[in-house]
Scaffold this motif. Structure first.
Motif, mmCIF file in Angstrom:
data_model
loop_
_atom_site.group_PDB
_atom_site.id
_atom_site.type_symbol
_atom_site.label_atom_id
_atom_site.label_comp_id
_atom_site.label_asym_id
_atom_site.label_seq_id
_atom_site.Cartn_x
_atom_site.Cartn_y
_atom_site.Cartn_z
ATOM 1 N N ALA A 203 40.480 39.091 43.683
ATOM 2 C CA ALA A 203 39.652 37.953 43.176
ATOM 3 C C ALA A 203 39.846 37.613 41.589
ATOM 4 C CB ALA A 203 38.137 38.223 43.622
ATOM 5 N N SER A 204 40.879 37.773 41.215
ATOM 6 C CA SER A 204 41.464 37.441 39.798
ATOM 7 C C SER A 204 41.597 35.922 39.687
ATOM 8 C CB SER A 204 42.438 38.345 39.400
ATOM 9 O OG SER A 204 43.622 38.073 39.973
ATOM 10 N N GLY A 205 41.984 35.401 40.883
ATOM 11 C CA GLY A 205 42.044 33.956 40.633
ATOM 12 C C GLY A 205 43.683 33.724 41.046
ATOM 13 N N LYS A 206 44.524 34.672 41.577
ATOM 14 C CA LYS A 206 45.724 34.622 41.722
ATOM 15 C C LYS A 206 46.292 33.431 42.486
ATOM 16 C CE LYS A 206 46.116 38.427 43.934
ATOM 17 N NZ LYS A 206 44.873 38.905 43.799
ATOM 18 N N SER A 207 45.553 33.336 43.868
ATOM 19 C CA SER A 207 45.818 32.243 44.782
ATOM 20 C C SER A 207 45.553 31.156 44.283
ATOM 21 C CB SER A 207 45.226 32.255 46.121
ATOM 22 O OG SER A 207 44.632 33.760 46.368
ATOM 23 N N THR A 208 44.406 30.713 43.575
ATOM 24 C CA THR A 208 43.993 29.498 43.036
ATOM 25 C C THR A 208 45.121 29.057 42.194
ATOM 26 O OG1 THR A 208 41.873 30.190 43.335
ATOM 27 C CG2 THR A 208 42.159 28.251 41.987
ATOM 28 N N ARG B 46 32.839 36.221 41.497
ATOM 29 C CA ARG B 46 33.736 35.056 42.145
ATOM 30 C C ARG B 46 33.646 35.413 43.594
ATOM 31 N NH1 ARG B 46 38.989 34.861 38.190
ATOM 32 N NH2 ARG B 46 37.659 33.988 36.292
ATOM 33 N N ARG B 47 33.793 36.735 44.089
ATOM 34 C CA ARG B 47 33.916 36.892 45.579
ATOM 35 C C ARG B 47 32.404 36.654 46.313
ATOM 36 N NH1 ARG B 47 38.180 36.230 46.648
ATOM 37 N NH2 ARG B 47 39.742 37.606 47.170
ATOM 38 N N GLU C 16 31.727 33.198 46.809
ATOM 39 C CA GLU C 16 32.334 32.786 47.972
ATOM 40 C C GLU C 16 31.642 33.060 49.245
ATOM 41 O OE1 GLU C 16 37.117 32.416 47.387
ATOM 42 O OE2 GLU C 16 36.304 34.419 47.216
ATOM 43 N N MET D 271 37.733 32.201 31.290
ATOM 44 C CA MET D 271 38.612 30.708 31.312
ATOM 45 C C MET D 271 38.035 30.006 32.504
ATOM 46 S SD MET D 271 42.188 32.221 30.252
ATOM 47 C CE MET D 271 43.210 30.891 29.978
ATOM 48 N N ILE E 108 39.357 27.389 35.650
ATOM 49 C CA ILE E 108 40.449 27.389 36.531
ATOM 50 C C ILE E 108 41.689 26.269 35.844
ATOM 51 C CG2 ILE E 108 41.627 26.628 38.535
ATOM 52 C CD1 ILE E 108 38.888 27.391 40.066
HETATM 53 N N1 LIG Z 1 39.224 30.857 36.034
HETATM 54 C C1 LIG Z 1 38.404 30.840 37.317
HETATM 55 N N2 LIG Z 1 37.069 30.802 36.873
HETATM 56 C C2 LIG Z 1 36.058 30.536 37.652
HETATM 57 N N3 LIG Z 1 36.303 30.609 39.335
HETATM 58 C C3 LIG Z 1 37.495 31.173 39.573
HETATM 59 C C4 LIG Z 1 38.674 31.106 38.728
HETATM 60 N N4 LIG Z 1 39.632 31.703 38.930
HETATM 61 C C5 LIG Z 1 39.494 31.460 40.356
HETATM 62 N N5 LIG Z 1 38.132 31.171 40.684
HETATM 63 C C6 LIG Z 1 37.291 31.261 42.159
HETATM 64 O O1 LIG Z 1 37.167 32.782 42.276
HETATM 65 C C7 LIG Z 1 37.381 33.037 43.810
HETATM 66 C C8 LIG Z 1 38.632 34.137 43.961
HETATM 67 O O2 LIG Z 1 39.824 33.217 43.533
HETATM 68 P P1 LIG Z 1 41.160 33.527 44.234
HETATM 69 O O3 LIG Z 1 42.070 32.563 43.680
HETATM 70 O O4 LIG Z 1 41.074 33.349 45.717
HETATM 71 O O5 LIG Z 1 41.626 35.108 43.762
HETATM 72 P P2 LIG Z 1 42.842 36.076 44.471
HETATM 73 O O6 LIG Z 1 43.747 35.273 45.061
HETATM 74 O O7 LIG Z 1 43.091 36.765 43.263
HETATM 75 O O8 LIG Z 1 41.893 37.122 45.369
HETATM 76 C C9 LIG Z 1 37.625 31.737 44.289
HETATM 77 O O9 LIG Z 1 36.473 31.098 44.770
HETATM 78 C C10 LIG Z 1 38.303 30.688 42.971
HETATM 79 O O10 LIG Z 1 37.814 29.321 43.221
#
Ligand SMILES: Nc1ncnc2c1ncn2[C@@H]1O[C@H](COP(=O)(O)OP(=O)(O)O)[C@@H](O)[C@H]1O
Ligand SMILES: Nc1ccn([C@H]2C[C@H](O)[C@@H](COP(=O)(O)OP(=O)(O)O)O2)c(=O)n1
Length: 650
Positions: free
Chosen positions: A451-456, A593-594, A597, A632, A634
């Motif tokens: 949930a660090s935002g890697k996939s996003t 973040r998780r 969701e 930060m 996205i």
């Molecule tokens: N910089 C950010 N600020 C706020 N929310 C974020 C940020 N990056 C990702 N998210 C949110 O956090 C959640 C987890 O991100 P995700 O990309 O699935 O993480 P990972 O792939 O690392 O598990 C998603 O709902 C995404 O929209």
């Protein structure tokens, strides 16, 4: 008229896919047009030749709809509305362009019609012999007349008799698939059983496509028979890549030490793949990976590793099955050591050009030692080729063969009048550029905790840069999900390892994103359920699981440049890529973040397990730049990632 210039290349490393098979495309357009019902054809050859056959069928009342096209050329996917053998009289002369196959096959159909029609073609086609089909068609009672300036040549006026054709048995004087097919197509309209006997095996696409359209035919050695009065049944078909087009690249790669070339989805019909056998006999290192038999035609991937070729003698019985490849095999002979003997091939003199004379002239112009015979040539290989200014003689295969020769010749080779290449290989120049200036695929590696935002970030970067996005976590999740389906405990390492052999795991790409199928099933949202969350880290710690998935992850690079996210992408999967990012965020932020969701994920527990395992633990890979995304948005993370990648040379 355009020309193509080539200079020698030192290495050839590429993955290409050649366009659809020309012979099958012609037959597919004709059979789908005659069939009862609607046929979808995929990977149709968008060449001028095949477009002419399609237009010919349209002028006989067959409607078609283009689903996809290759811009600048023609349709690659289309739907044809069959006429159930009821054709209409055309208003105009039917122009077959440069295509001997189109003209001879259509002649079989048109000779049987109660209306009169005219088949014509370009200057080259108007000088090619049509007597070979007129003889058997006349024996069947067809009205047929060659009205060309040259005796026995097109334009041809056919049909117009109220009488039904009579079945014949025809002993073909020459091994020609076009003659065989013309008689069999006419036989569909005749009374009783029509049969042909060929003196040697020829390409059997007509027999196979008859079967695909549920036409009963009997094949007994070299004799093929079909009963008239049958109506073909519409049936969708996929046309594999044309081995005659692949042949140019096979020769280029096989004769170049150090080369490695993969040609995907090439038709490997046994009556067409003699060129592969001859090259292997010449010492070429070619691996054949069969994929499947689709629409009655086998196909697969060919991988060639370059080396030094030896000359060979082409056997008389091989000639009919590699007649189109002889020009480029002659080039292979000039590049090989020793002597290459091509005899029993006088048929080459009545192709799009007199291919014995045009090959000999061009090879000599490049410094090769060649002796010309009435029915072939003998080439003494080993002399270095030098660049030359060459003619294509309006012949697509001569043009392409000597562009391949130019890749080995000292200096700049120019081949004039190359427009005709489009008759069989639209996109040849594009593939040539790919081979001459290969741009290696690259990987952007993104690692980080849950949930660090890697996939996003990975998804956004892939969109911006036009790359493929690969989510490796989903691959580990798919194995975890499969273990649940198989009732295997997550702690039962042996059980999980044994399961790996039993499941069919396919990793592909859909809409530029990764997709994983376990035994044909895409588990979708089930991959993110608690049951999977709680066992995925344990499963991902098993070295055998990692070995299997890392190999599949590396294979993705063959498909194109990509952004891949996971835990060990920068450290293990692509340790050599200069583009490495580590996306982080505080545990608190990640948990938030998780839960935003709506997922109660055991993030911290997984992080602990992922970071502490023995095999490929989550680490900041050497050379990776860390982005702490806790504070930060996205957009900010994506901008930061882009500027880091640019600073690393992207
Ligand atoms: N910089 C950010 N600020 C706020 N929310 C974020 C940020 N990056 C990702 N998210 C949110 O956090 C959640 C987890 O991100 P995700 O990309 O699935 O993480 P990972 O792939 O690392 O598990 C998603 O709902 C995404 O929209
Ligand atoms: N390259 C990878 C990717 C994921 N894994 C393992 C470890 C992770 O906890 C699970 C699930 O990964 P995934 O990226 O889907 O997890 P998050 O979306 O970050 O929560 O898979 C791995 O070991 N190596």
């Amino acid at each position: 008229m355009s020309s193509i210039k080539v200079t020698p290349i030192k290495s050839l490393n590429a993955v290409i896919e050649v366009p659809g098979d020309k012979s099958i495309s012609h037959r597919a357009a004709i059979m789908a047009g005659l069939a009862d019902g609607v046929t979808q054809i995929d990977n149709y050859l968008p060449s001028e030749d095949c477009l002419c056959t399609l237009e010919a069928m349209a002028s006989l009342g067959v409607q078609y709809e283009v689903l996809e096209r290759l811009e600048g050329y023609g349709p690659t996917s289309l739907r044809i509305y069959g006429q159930a053998m009821q054709l209409n009289a055309p208003d105009v002369e039917i122009d077959c362009g440069n295509s001997g196959t189109g003209m001879r096959l259509l002649a079989g159909v048109l000779a049987a019609q109660p209306f009169q029609s005219t088949l014509t073609g370009d200057e080259s086609l108007q000088s090619r012999p049509m007597g070979r089909i007129m003889t058997p068609l006349s024996m069947m009672g067809a009205r047929i007349e060659a009205a060309g300036e040259k005796e026995g040549c097109a334009p041809m006026i056919l049909g117009g008799s109220a009488e039904r054709l009579q079945a014949i048995h025809y002993d073909m004087p020459m091994a020609s698939a076009q003659v065989k097919s013309a008689v069999l197509l006419a036989g569909l309209f005749a009374e009783y059983e029509t049969s042909v006997r060929q003196p040697a095996e020829t390409r059997d696409h007509t027999e196979r496509i008859f079967d695909h359209f549920q036409i009963d035919s009997t094949i007994d050695g070299h004799r093929i028979a079909v009963h008239g009065g049958q109506i073909p049944m519409a049936n969708d078909l996929y046309i594999p890549g044309d081995i005659s087009s692949a042949a140019f690249w096979l020769v280029a790669a096989a004769a170049m030490p150090g080369a490695e070339l993969k040609i995907k989805k090439v038709g490997l019909n046994p009556t067409r793949k003699a060129v592969v056998d001859v090259l292997i006999r010449m010492g070429a290192d070619i691996r054949v990976d069969m994929i499947s038999e689709d629409s009655g035609e086998p196909y697969g991937d060919l991988t060639v590793i370059g080396g030094t070729l030896q000359g060979t003698e082409i056997l008389p019985e091989e000639v009919p099955n590699l007649i189109d490849e002889i020009p480029v095999l002659a080039v292979a002979g000039a590049l090989a050591e020793g002597r290459m003997v091509i005899r029993n091939a006088s048929e080459l003199r009545v192709k799009e050009s007199d291919r014995i004379s045009t090959v000999v002239t061009n090879l000599r112009a490049m410094g090769a030692e060649v002796e010309e015979f009435d029915d072939g040539m003998e080439i003494t290989g080993g002399r270095p080729l030098h660049a030359a200014e060459l003619e294509s003689y309006d012949d697509h295969r001569i043009a392409m063969s000597f562009i391949i020769a130019g890749l080995f010749a000292e200096g700049e080779t120019v081949v004039h009048n190359t427009d005709f290449i489009n008759t069989s290989y639209p996109g040849f120049q594009h593939d040539l550029e790919k081979v001459m200036n290969p741009k290696p695929h690259f990987a952007i590696a993104i690692d980080g905790p849950a949930a660090s935002g890697k996939s996003t970030v990975a998804r956004r970067l892939a969109e911006k840069l036009g790359l493929i996005m690969i989510n490796t976590g989903a691959m580990y999740r798919a194995i975890a999900w499969a273990s649940i389906q198989h009732g295997i405990d997550a702690s039962d390492t042996e059980g999980v390892i044994a399961m790996l052999d039993r499941i069919d795991l396919r990793c592909g790409v859909r809409d530029r994103g990764s997709i994983i199928l376990v035994d044909g099933v895409d588990a979708g949202d089930a991959l993110r359920e608690d049951a999977v969350n709680s066992r995925v880290s344990a499963i991902a710690a098993i070295p055998e699981v990692r070995r299997l998935l890392v190999e599949k992850q590396r294979d993705y690079l063959e498909l194109g440049s990509l952004v891949m996210e996971g835990r060990d992408i920068g450290s293990v999967v692509f340790p050599d890529t200069p583009y490495k990012l580590y996306v982080d965020a505080s545990e608190e932020v990640r948990l938030a973040r998780r839960s935003a969701e709506g997922l109660a994920d055991v993030v911290s527990q997984r992080d602990k397990e992922d970071s502490s395992r023995k095999t490929s633990p989550l680490v900041v890979a050497e050379g990776a730049t860390v982005i702490d995304s806790s504070e930060m948005t996205i957009e900010e993370v994506v901008d930061e990632a882009m500027s880091i990648l640019k600073s690393k040379g992207l």
